[in-house]
Design an enzyme around this catalytic site. Structure first.
Site, PDB file in Angstrom:
ATOM      1  N   CYS A 143     -49.506  22.932 -37.310  1.00  0.00           N
ATOM      2  CA  CYS A 143     -50.319  22.782 -38.520  1.00  0.00           C
ATOM      3  C   CYS A 143     -49.499  22.328 -39.721  1.00  0.00           C
ATOM      4  O   CYS A 143     -50.066  22.016 -40.766  1.00  0.00           O
ATOM      5  CB  CYS A 143     -51.002  24.101 -38.857  1.00  0.00           C
ATOM      6  SG  CYS A 143     -49.823  25.415 -39.156  1.00  0.00           S
ATOM      7  N   ASP A 164     -47.562  24.167 -41.526  1.00  0.00           N
ATOM      8  CA  ASP A 164     -47.340  25.242 -42.499  1.00  0.00           C
ATOM      9  C   ASP A 164     -45.894  25.741 -42.447  1.00  0.00           C
ATOM     10  O   ASP A 164     -45.189  25.524 -41.470  1.00  0.00           O
ATOM     11  CB  ASP A 164     -48.321  26.391 -42.243  1.00  0.00           C
ATOM     12  CG  ASP A 164     -49.730  25.997 -42.641  1.00  0.00           C
ATOM     13  OD1 ASP A 164     -49.873  25.119 -43.502  1.00  0.00           O
ATOM     14  OD2 ASP A 164     -50.681  26.566 -42.083  1.00  0.00           O
ATOM     15  N   CYS A 214     -51.638  30.106 -43.238  1.00  0.00           N
ATOM     16  CA  CYS A 214     -53.023  30.579 -43.349  1.00  0.00           C
ATOM     17  C   CYS A 214     -53.071  32.109 -43.352  1.00  0.00           C
ATOM     18  O   CYS A 214     -52.041  32.783 -43.301  1.00  0.00           O
ATOM     19  CB  CYS A 214     -53.813  30.053 -42.167  1.00  0.00           C
ATOM     20  SG  CYS A 214     -53.211  30.772 -40.633  1.00  0.00           S
ATOM     21  N   CYS A 222     -49.945  30.679 -35.253  1.00  0.00           N
ATOM     22  CA  CYS A 222     -49.600  31.118 -36.610  1.00  0.00           C
ATOM     23  C   CYS A 222     -48.590  32.268 -36.574  1.00  0.00           C
ATOM     24  O   CYS A 222     -47.734  32.378 -37.452  1.00  0.00           O
ATOM     25  CB  CYS A 222     -50.849  31.555 -37.359  1.00  0.00           C
ATOM     26  SG  CYS A 222     -52.205  30.384 -37.228  1.00  0.00           S
TER      27      CYS A 222
HETATM   28 FE1  FES Z   1     -50.857  27.068 -40.057  1.00  0.00          FE
HETATM   29 FE2  FES Z   1     -52.025  29.313 -39.354  1.00  0.00          FE
HETATM   30  S1  FES Z   1     -52.914  27.369 -39.457  1.00  0.00           S
HETATM   31  S2  FES Z   1     -49.961  29.022 -39.921  1.00  0.00           S
END
Ligand code: FES
Length: 135
Positions: free
Chosen positions: A35, A37, A60, A104
């Site tokens: 993702c 992140d 998230c 995640c």
């Molecule tokens: Fe990226 Fe959860 S969607 S850490």
């Protein structure tokens, strides 16, 4: 059934150990390939024990909950034990995560490992000596 357990919601709403440690002994930052992140973990280590830990994330809600739980699970533990913490163990402690959110929880595990590696590098400790058997 609710998508997220009460425990996940509690750690998401009231995350533990959020912030920065200015005098950290090890810092680890990782990105999630799925993702994009980001997660950063700060460790304060004394006598091979994690005496304090903080995290910052651009992840998230599941990443926040996983990191909050993971930091609680490694605080006060020997470095080698923190290194052995798996994202599955964190997800179990959260009473489960939806399958599509398991990635995640990997952020916290990987950032902890990166922070321990940083600590080892700074202190001339061979990282491999801390790894659990078979990894
Ligand atoms: Fe990226 Fe959860 S969607 S850490």
């Amino acid at each position: 059934m609710a998508l997220y357990s009460e425990t996940v919601m509690d750690h998401f709403r009231n995350p533990r150990n959020v912030g920065v440690l200015d005098d950290a002994d090890g810092v680890g930052e990782v990105g999630n390939a799925k993702c994009g992140d980001i997660m950063k973990i700060y460790l304060k280590i004394e006598d091979n024990v994690i005496v304090d830990v903080k995290f910052e994330t651009f992840g998230c809600g599941s990443a926040i909950a996983s990191s909050s739980m993971a930091t609680e699970m490694i605080k006060g533990k020997p470095v080698a034990e923190a290194l052995a913490l798996s994202n599955k163990a964190v997800a179990e402690a959260l009473d489960g995560l939806p399958a599509h959110k398991m990635h995640c929880s990997v952020l916290a595990e990987e950032a902890i490992k990166a922070a321990i590696e940083d600590y080892c590098t700074k202190n001339g400790i061979p990282f491999d000596t801390l790894r659990p058997e078979g990894e």
